[in-house]
Scaffold this motif. Sequence first.
Motif: not given
Length: 442
Positions: A404-417
């Motif tokens: 999560n970008t807002q938490s300082g992460g990068t390459d934000e993602w979700v599991s498709v499944d």
Amino acid sequence: MTTDAPSSDHNLNSLIQSKREEYVDLLRAILSRSAEGEEALQHEIAGHFMRLGCQVETISSSANRFALTSDFAPPGDDPEADRVSVVAVHPGVGDGRSLFIFAHPEGEPVADTDTWQHDPFAGTVENGRMYGWAIADDLSGVVAMICAHDAIRAAGVELSGQITYASTVSKRRAQGIYAVLDKGYHADAALYLHPAESGQGLGDIKSQASGILRFRITVRGRLPDTSEPTHTPFAHLSINPIDKAWIVYRAITALDEQRAQRIHHPAYDEIGRSTNLHITHIEAGDANRAGRVAPSAIMTGSLAFPPNEAMADVQRELEATLRQASDSDPWLKQHPAQLDWLQGISGVEISEESPIYQTVAAAIHTVTGIRPKTQSLHAASEIRTPILYSGIPTVGFGPLSGGNTQSGGTDEWVSVDDFMNMVEVVAKVIVDWCGQFSVAGR
């Protein structure tokens, strides 16, 4: 009158599974549209709900315009233009329970993507993850609403109770959810389609949230009576505010330990504490002028408190601690530490016995085989707003996600499944909660 249709769950789930490629493509397409900004993104979302036969309204709101009575925050430095939330209503055809479902888009501003390994708006899928700007926080929730309603409509399910969807602007103090509720939208229960930041995906249900207080403490000192640019030879004639701030700091840490022993809420047993108070920043003087006594020392800090504690009580406790610390020192007694409250956000909780919690937990278990647990460690979750502002019992959940970008992460993602599982869960909750009046063509 609601009719029973034992095979409806199977039919609906099978239909959603058959639409997997279509729904994943829709998530990618709406992610791509978000590159054009929030206005274009909300226009796209409104269009999808219109095509699904919903009654659509857009609601403008300005930052910090709507707020809970107990909560507070300073105005932003620069006023922003009004921003638009989208509300879509599908009336029920019977007397079933109503449901309000909301999530927030995040079309702009885009920042901190230089270090990304994936194009933030391409919707690239690798190893079962779709990557994209704000896809976890919270575009996937918005798209899940659209997909769930599409599936219900395609299955020919007629809902007995009314369903209201809302794509509410949220970041940068937008307060879109307040604006929507203030407009008069109401329901018997609400879902906030946002994953917990726990990394457990649908294994967690947000039904509790800590309250948060943020504050600033200013401690004044006294400069030595000299016109010399270097104070060091005269330091004994000064009152160093850092020395006095240390008295205040020790009082605050003592209060933190006292509260840890005294304040308890069972939801926080897993981390061993129900409340925390800490100083997060201290500032005094000029690092480039080491010989000068600082005129003041400023500490900023934060206090998390469980939902069974009233914010006003917590504030009074910290205020009393600062008074006692000031009274303990001759200088501070005459020049007491100044406390400024920067932000206050109330805690909230609903029982696991609540009908909406039970309905969501049962749907997640049916779809995933997981028995979800309560996630109580997130502070200031937006499940608070319908509960405190409108008295609507609310829970939150979402797909497995990360970066999560807002938490300082990068390459934000979700599991498709897990995104597809969420669509199934949302559709099942809608049908189970609102009631199935009839199933056309079945």
